[in-house]
Design a protein around this motif. Structure first.
Motif, short mmCIF file in Angstrom:
data_model
loop_
_atom_site.label_atom_id
_atom_site.label_comp_id
_atom_site.label_asym_id
_atom_site.label_seq_id
_atom_site.Cartn_x
_atom_site.Cartn_y
_atom_site.Cartn_z
N ALA A 84 -11.46 53.67 0.39
CA ALA A 84 -12.70 54.27 0.87
C ALA A 84 -13.71 53.25 1.39
N ALA A 85 -13.32 51.97 1.45
CA ALA A 85 -14.25 50.95 1.93
C ALA A 85 -14.71 51.23 3.36
N ALA A 86 -13.85 51.84 4.16
CA ALA A 86 -14.21 52.19 5.55
C ALA A 86 -13.14 53.13 6.09
N VAL A 102 -7.80 60.36 11.77
CA VAL A 102 -8.73 59.57 10.96
C VAL A 102 -7.94 58.96 9.82
N ALA A 103 -8.14 57.66 9.60
CA ALA A 103 -7.43 56.94 8.55
C ALA A 103 -8.40 56.10 7.74
N ASP A 148 -20.70 59.23 9.92
CA ASP A 148 -21.23 58.00 9.32
C ASP A 148 -20.15 57.21 8.59
N ASP A 149 -19.03 57.84 8.30
CA ASP A 149 -17.95 57.16 7.58
C ASP A 149 -17.08 56.31 8.50
N LEU A 150 -17.24 56.45 9.81
CA LEU A 150 -16.39 55.74 10.76
C LEU A 150 -16.92 54.35 11.06
N ALA A 151 -16.05 53.36 10.91
CA ALA A 151 -16.42 51.98 11.23
C ALA A 151 -15.96 51.58 12.62
N ALA A 152 -14.99 52.29 13.19
CA ALA A 152 -14.49 51.98 14.54
C ALA A 152 -13.74 53.18 15.08
N THR A 153 -13.78 53.34 16.39
CA THR A 153 -13.05 54.41 17.07
C THR A 153 -12.40 53.83 18.32
N GLN A 381 -10.46 46.08 14.32
CA GLN A 381 -11.90 46.02 14.59
C GLN A 381 -12.70 46.26 13.31
N ALA A 382 -12.31 47.29 12.57
CA ALA A 382 -13.06 47.65 11.36
C ALA A 382 -12.96 46.55 10.30
#
Length: 392
Positions: A84-86, A102-103, A148-153, A381-382
């Protein structure tokens, strides 16, 4: 003597961040490890390794996950990346719609959604952003997460983003994707930075990480599908070209193919049916087989397979002569349908056409390699952001 500035290489904070990242990368690569094993792999002392794991656990980047048994002495605690870190989103776009996954930061899939293009607004100006938003929102709902939970797309799409202008080139069949501010528009809709990447480049990244090219730093991926493209990897790095168009071999002129001229500007290619792809893409194979829709059935016919192999080898010979790769990976619908029988015939034809003798393999990746490559890119990236503890 003045002290070093914060963040200067060699200072304690930088060394701590480097050690933290080394431990995190080991956990990503190997899965759960004990403190002792992390120390062995990094060469760090037990006290230093304990401090690292304590920091990472406090930061929510690492968690304990049981203990290692079956060895003499007390059971050793196992540590792993905290899922759950990102989280990241990976998308694959095509002319009929878009698929989103989403992963979590470990790469485990948490949600997936497919949206067809006809399911959103017909206004082309708004269709792209809406299509992407619907797909990502659906995948996030499946994962029980929010934007808000997404660090990269990362989005994989036919064509390529021109690094100078920001516009999508070589994809006339994707209306609504050609805005020069598309990345910014999508980032605003999703509330997270968005990277748009060529789909074949992403398929090559998938092969690099978990496919046929894992043991090669110099290779070409030939993607033969409804369209044709290539990705070129030299020294382990993707070759993109000045306008992002390296590998657009579908437009390559070859004997027997109409020239891919057309268009009214630098970013338009109306005659998308010309060039190499008009000889070897899925529609051409179906035409050779008298309209047979099933590519596997079409390529099971010896004369059809031989002609497809000859055409494919002719195009590949031009690429091999210039790049001289160690390996050529065949991917896409046509390559998968033809299987090893087609690969063997292409290899025979290529032997007589090209002086370099690269290995020739057919992709064996399961699922959509474009999504796999987009996910790998998004995770990289994340992790580069989330695993950076230098500011902690």
């Amino acid at each position: 003597m003045a002290g070093s500035a914060p963040g200067t290489p060699g200072t304690p904070s930088v060394l701590r961040a480097m050690n933290d990242r080394a431990a995190l990368d080991l956990l990503v690569a190997h899965g759960p490890l004990t403190r002792t094993r992390i120390g062995e792999l990094t060469g760090l002392s037990k006290p230093t390794t304990s401090q690292i794991l304590g920091r990472l656990e406090a930061a929510g980047l690492v968690r304990t996950t049981g203990s290692q048994t079956g060895r003499p002495g007390p059971n050793a605690t196992l540590y792993e990346i905290a899922p759950a870190a990102a989280h990241v989103a990976a998308l694959s776009a095509d002319p009929t719609g878009i698929t989103a996954v989403v992963a979590d930061i470990t790469g485990a899939e948490r949600g997936r959604c497919r949206i067809e293009a006809h399911a959103v607004a017909e206004d082309v100006r708004h269709r792209t952003a809406q299509l992407v938003a619907e797909a990502v929102d659906g995948a996030l709902r499946g994962a029980g997460l929010g934007h808000d939970d997404l660090a990269a797309t990362v989005i994989g799409t036919p064509g390529a983003i021109d690094p100078r202008s920001g516009a999508l080139r070589y994809a006339p069949h994707l209306p609504g994707w050609h805005s020069r501010t598309l990345s910014a528009e999508l980032a605003e809709v999703l509330g997270t930075p968005v990277s748009i990447e060529n789909d074949v480049n992403l398929a090559a990244i998938a092969e690099q990480y978990e496919g046929a090219a894992q043991d090669h730093d110099d290779f070409v991926l030939a993607y033969v599908d409804e369209g044709v493209g290539a990705a070129i990897v030299l020294g382990g790095v993707l070759l993109r070209g000045a306008t992002g168009g390296a590998g657009e071999i579908g437009y390559m002129p070859l004997p027997g193919a109409p020239l891919a001229r057309g268009g009214t500007g630098a970013y338009a290619r109306d005659d998308a049916g010309g060039g190499f792809q008009s000889l070897i893409a899925a529609p051409a194979v179906r035409h050779l087989a008298g309209g047979e829709k099933d590519l596997a059935v079409a390529l099971a016919d010896g004369p059809v397979r031989d002609e497809v192999a000859r055409r494919l080898a002719t195009g590949l010979a031009a690429v091999v002569a210039v790049v001289d790769p160690e390996l050529v990976v065949l991917s896409g619908q046509v390559a998968q349908a033809g299987g090893d029988a087609l690969r063997a015939r292409v290899e025979e034809e290529l032997t007589g056409l090209a002086l370099p003798r690269p290995l020739l393999r057919t992709s064996e990746l399961d699922g959509d390699p474009i999504l796999t490559g987009a996910l790998r890119t998004a995770l990289t990236q994340a992790r580069d952001t989330v695993f950076d503890t230098s500011g902690a």
